[in-house]
Design a protein around this motif. Structure first.
Motif, PDB file in Angstrom:
ATOM      1  N   TRP A  79       0.624  -1.002   0.070  1.00 48.17           N
ATOM      2  CA  TRP A  79       0.295  -0.320   0.135  1.00 48.17           C
ATOM      3  C   TRP A  79       0.853   1.412   0.058  1.00 48.17           C
ATOM      4  O   TRP A  79       0.707   2.325  -0.652  1.00 48.17           O
ATOM      5  N   ARG A  80       1.573   1.015   0.549  1.00 49.64           N
ATOM      6  CA  ARG A  80       3.129   2.136   0.722  1.00 49.64           C
ATOM      7  C   ARG A  80       3.777   2.895  -0.674  1.00 49.64           C
ATOM      8  O   ARG A  80       3.609   3.765  -1.011  1.00 49.64           O
ATOM      9  N   GLU A  81       3.514   1.418  -1.898  1.00 46.84           N
ATOM     10  CA  GLU A  81       3.874   1.978  -2.903  1.00 46.84           C
ATOM     11  C   GLU A  81       3.324   3.009  -3.809  1.00 46.84           C
ATOM     12  O   GLU A  81       3.574   3.654  -4.104  1.00 46.84           O
ATOM     13  N   PHE A  82       1.512   2.647  -3.182  1.00 47.44           N
ATOM     14  CA  PHE A  82       0.672   3.307  -4.198  1.00 47.44           C
ATOM     15  C   PHE A  82       0.868   4.336  -3.625  1.00 47.44           C
ATOM     16  O   PHE A  82       0.176   5.305  -4.341  1.00 47.44           O
ATOM     17  N   VAL A  83       0.651   5.240  -1.994  1.00 48.43           N
ATOM     18  CA  VAL A  83       1.208   6.626  -1.803  1.00 48.43           C
ATOM     19  C   VAL A  83       2.217   6.730  -2.282  1.00 48.43           C
ATOM     20  O   VAL A  83       2.700   8.295  -2.849  1.00 48.43           O
ATOM     21  N   TRP A  84       3.804   6.201  -2.736  1.00 45.65           N
ATOM     22  CA  TRP A  84       5.121   7.301  -2.606  1.00 45.65           C
ATOM     23  C   TRP A  84       4.930   6.820  -4.153  1.00 45.65           C
ATOM     24  O   TRP A  84       5.126   8.429  -4.483  1.00 45.65           O
ATOM     25  N   GLY A  85       4.315   6.907  -4.905  1.00 44.99           N
ATOM     26  CA  GLY A  85       3.934   6.758  -6.561  1.00 44.99           C
ATOM     27  C   GLY A  85       2.916   7.680  -6.421  1.00 44.99           C
ATOM     28  O   GLY A  85       2.661   8.558  -7.394  1.00 44.99           O
ATOM     29  N   ALA A  86       1.379   7.852  -5.998  1.00 46.58           N
ATOM     30  CA  ALA A  86       1.040   9.227  -5.642  1.00 46.58           C
ATOM     31  C   ALA A  86       1.711  10.287  -5.578  1.00 46.58           C
ATOM     32  O   ALA A  86       1.176  11.738  -6.483  1.00 46.58           O
ATOM     33  N   TYR A  90       0.255   3.161 -10.867  1.00 50.72           N
ATOM     34  CA  TYR A  90       2.023   2.957 -11.828  1.00 50.72           C
ATOM     35  C   TYR A  90       2.768   2.089 -11.180  1.00 50.72           C
ATOM     36  O   TYR A  90       2.806   0.394 -11.269  1.00 50.72           O
ATOM     37  N   PHE A  91       3.174   2.894  -9.706  1.00 50.81           N
ATOM     38  CA  PHE A  91       3.556   2.475  -8.658  1.00 50.81           C
ATOM     39  C   PHE A  91       3.972   1.140  -8.256  1.00 50.81           C
ATOM     40  O   PHE A  91       4.542  -0.469  -7.767  1.00 50.81           O
ATOM     41  N   GLY A  92       1.952   1.423  -7.240  1.00 50.54           N
ATOM     42  CA  GLY A  92       1.913   0.173  -7.265  1.00 50.54           C
ATOM     43  C   GLY A  92       1.367  -0.918  -7.330  1.00 50.54           C
ATOM     44  O   GLY A  92       1.629  -2.039  -6.866  1.00 50.54           O
ATOM     45  N   VAL A  93       0.986  -0.186  -8.900  1.00 48.75           N
ATOM     46  CA  VAL A  93       0.863  -2.408  -9.274  1.00 48.75           C
ATOM     47  C   VAL A  93       2.192  -3.307  -9.418  1.00 48.75           C
ATOM     48  O   VAL A  93       2.254  -3.804  -9.563  1.00 48.75           O
ATOM     49  N   ILE A  94       2.758  -1.783 -10.883  1.00 50.14           N
ATOM     50  CA  ILE A  94       4.412  -2.306 -10.758  1.00 50.14           C
ATOM     51  C   ILE A  94       4.796  -3.133  -9.930  1.00 50.14           C
ATOM     52  O   ILE A  94       5.378  -4.337 -10.385  1.00 50.14           O
ATOM     53  N   GLU A  95       4.980  -3.041  -8.322  1.00 47.48           N
ATOM     54  CA  GLU A  95       6.168  -4.590  -8.094  1.00 47.48           C
ATOM     55  C   GLU A  95       5.072  -5.287  -7.675  1.00 47.48           C
ATOM     56  O   GLU A  95       6.378  -6.457  -7.692  1.00 47.48           O
ATOM     57  N   SER A  96       4.272  -5.382  -7.128  1.00 43.83           N
ATOM     58  CA  SER A  96       3.158  -6.423  -7.152  1.00 43.83           C
ATOM     59  C   SER A  96       3.334  -7.921  -7.886  1.00 43.83           C
ATOM     60  O   SER A  96       3.608  -8.464  -8.184  1.00 43.83           O
ATOM     61  N   THR A  97       3.198  -6.684  -9.763  1.00 45.40           N
ATOM     62  CA  THR A  97       2.876  -7.351 -10.713  1.00 45.40           C
ATOM     63  C   THR A  97       4.354  -7.676 -11.045  1.00 45.40           C
ATOM     64  O   THR A  97       4.305  -9.414 -11.558  1.00 45.40           O
ATOM     65  N   LYS A  98       4.965  -7.509 -10.990  1.00 43.81           N
ATOM     66  CA  LYS A  98       7.009  -7.953 -11.294  1.00 43.81           C
ATOM     67  C   LYS A  98       6.863  -9.141  -9.982  1.00 43.81           C
ATOM     68  O   LYS A  98       7.643 -10.039 -10.588  1.00 43.81           O
ATOM     69  N   LYS A  99       6.524  -8.975  -9.371  1.00 44.88           N
ATOM     70  CA  LYS A  99       6.929 -10.168  -8.340  1.00 44.88           C
ATOM     71  C   LYS A  99       5.336 -11.394  -8.554  1.00 44.88           C
ATOM     72  O   LYS A  99       6.172 -12.537  -9.166  1.00 44.88           O
ATOM     73  N   TRP A 100       4.463 -11.029  -9.549  1.00 51.01           N
ATOM     74  CA  TRP A 100       3.936 -12.130  -9.023  1.00 51.01           C
ATOM     75  C   TRP A 100       4.245 -12.590 -10.960  1.00 51.01           C
ATOM     76  O   TRP A 100       4.150 -13.881 -10.521  1.00 51.01           O
ATOM     77  N   ILE A 101       4.282 -11.884 -11.586  1.00 53.34           N
ATOM     78  CA  ILE A 101       4.882 -12.708 -13.033  1.00 53.34           C
ATOM     79  C   ILE A 101       6.199 -13.121 -13.074  1.00 53.34           C
ATOM     80  O   ILE A 101       5.948 -14.572 -13.414  1.00 53.34           O
ATOM     81  N   GLU A 102       7.102 -12.953 -12.207  1.00 51.94           N
ATOM     82  CA  GLU A 102       8.070 -13.529 -12.116  1.00 51.94           C
ATOM     83  C   GLU A 102       7.815 -15.158 -10.673  1.00 51.94           C
ATOM     84  O   GLU A 102       8.747 -15.898 -11.000  1.00 51.94           O
ATOM     85  N   GLU A 103       7.222 -14.705 -10.559  1.00 48.54           N
ATOM     86  CA  GLU A 103       7.185 -16.428  -9.350  1.00 48.54           C
ATOM     87  C   GLU A 103       6.182 -17.328 -10.152  1.00 48.54           C
ATOM     88  O   GLU A 103       6.558 -18.033 -10.382  1.00 48.54           O
ATOM     89  N   SER A 104       5.179 -16.733 -11.282  1.00 48.67           N
ATOM     90  CA  SER A 104       4.076 -17.688 -11.467  1.00 48.67           C
ATOM     91  C   SER A 104       4.583 -17.898 -13.127  1.00 48.67           C
ATOM     92  O   SER A 104       3.646 -19.077 -13.310  1.00 48.67           O
ATOM     93  N   HIS A 105       4.956 -17.237 -13.728  1.00 49.60           N
ATOM     94  CA  HIS A 105       5.690 -17.654 -15.690  1.00 49.60           C
ATOM     95  C   HIS A 105       7.421 -16.763 -15.622  1.00 49.60           C
ATOM     96  O   HIS A 105       7.545 -16.069 -15.949  1.00 49.60           O
TER      97      HIS A 105
END
Length: 351
Positions: free
Chosen positions: A23-30, A99-114
């Motif tokens: 959640w902090r990534e969303f705040v920092w990105g905003a 942008y920044f909130g989704v980036i961090e979580s999506t990167k980790k999910w893609i790298e782990e699951s795909h």
């Protein structure tokens, strides 16, 4: 038994830190997104005006950057450069957060699951997805911002819409003057409905999805190159580049490179959003065909210099702000979880 109960309790205390970090990534990105937009808004105003000249004037003698700066200053003064800053900052808050909130979580999910999509592809997809989600708030704000930017002051806008060369349909007058973000939203909704607020939506995605993906991918690639160079040339040194400075330099390079490549898409988006009810272009394909036919390559890359000039410092400031906020407000959480892990492993050994 007391030791065992302590070890089972430690993981549960660590979960809130993980969620809070996301959640902090969303705040920092905003914060970072709004900061970059606010600082560079005058340059964005010049870019918007340059790109929209063909809509507001039938003359092929397009103004240069210097001429446009003089025109805005003479007609509207300093205030003219900051027209539309409120919807601009509002849209950047939403885009920066997703942008920044989704980036961090999506990167980790893609790298782990795909794993096959790891590395730069993961960065590209994460950036594109984050920007796509932010577009639902960003596009209406962008429509309002750009129309307010080309309007300037009430007097200068009145002189523009009274000209015969604006090619208006008698039954469809040009939109009125917007006094602020709320009045602009209500006016557009009343005259054109949801379609008006989301004018140029698909052209915005066509510009921002590749731009966002390219910028994240370029930024991460430049960080990899920097780290590779450090290990190769000074492998035994404890020298480390400050992450804020790294974000400033590499973010600027990534933003400028991505901005230039996507300039034609930005020109199309700007004209579709600024035209209002003049309907000079009937959609994305009609716009690119007409611009290419009447103005050529120069028309498609119109405003590329102010666009690059805007994105280099804006991206630099945004990435610098994000890296700074991460360093100064995330470290204590990471240290805390590290201490918990060490404590947990020592307790397990005792058990």
């Amino acid at each position: 038994m007391a030791v065992q109960s302590s070890t089972t309790h430690v993981p549960s205390t660590n979960k809130p830190h993980t969620h809070f970090f996301v959640w902090r990534e969303f705040v920092w990105g905003a914060i970072a997104g709004a900061f970059g937009e606010g600082m560079m808004h005058p340059i964005d105003t010049i870019k918007t005006r340059i790109q929209s000249q063909a809509i507001l004037s039938a003359s092929q003698n397009q103004k240069s950057i210097i001429q446009m700066v003089k025109t805005v200053w003479v007609a509207d003064g300093l205030r003219g450069f900051y027209r539309g800053i409120t919807p601009g900052v509002t849209g950047s808050l939403a885009t920066g957060a997703t942008y920044f909130g989704v980036i961090e979580s999506t990167k980790k999910w893609i790298e782990e699951s795909h794993p096959g999509l790891g590395g730069h592809w993961a960065h590209f997809i994460a950036g594109a997805l984050g920007d796509t989600l932010g577009s639902f708030v960003y596009v209406p704000c962008e429509v309002m911002k750009q129309r307010m930017q080309v309007q300037g002051t009430p007097r200068s806008w009145s002189s523009v819409i009274m000209k015969d060369n604006i090619s208006l349909k008698p039954s469809m007058p040009m939109y009125g003057y917007y006094t602020g973000i709320f009045q602009a939203a209500c006016s557009i909704w009343k005259e054109q409905g949801l379609k008006g607020l989301y004018a140029g939506y698909w052209s915005t995605l066509a510009r921002d999805v590749p731009f966002a993906g390219l910028m994240v991918m370029s930024y991460e690639a430049l960080k990899d190159v920097t780290e590779y160079g450090r290990q190769k040339w000074i492998p035994n040194s404890n020298w480390h580049v400050n992450s804020s400075l790294e974000g400033l330099l590499l973010g600027g390079l990534a933003g400028g490179f991505s901005a230039y490549l996507t300039t034609p898409l930005d020109v199309i988006k700007t004209r579709l959003q600024v035209q209002g009810s003049t309907t000079r272009y009937n959609g994305w394909f009609d716009a690119i065909h007409n611009i290419w036919k009447t103005e050529g390559t120069k028309g498609l890359f119109r405003g590329s210099i102010p666009r690059i000039t805007w994105y280099i410092p804006a991206s630099a400031l945004t990435f610098m702000a994000v890296e700074f906020l991460r360093d100064h407000f995330n470290d204590h959480t990471q240290v805390a979880s590290l201490l918990v892990d060490k404590k947990e492993s020592s307790l397990q050994k005792v058990a």
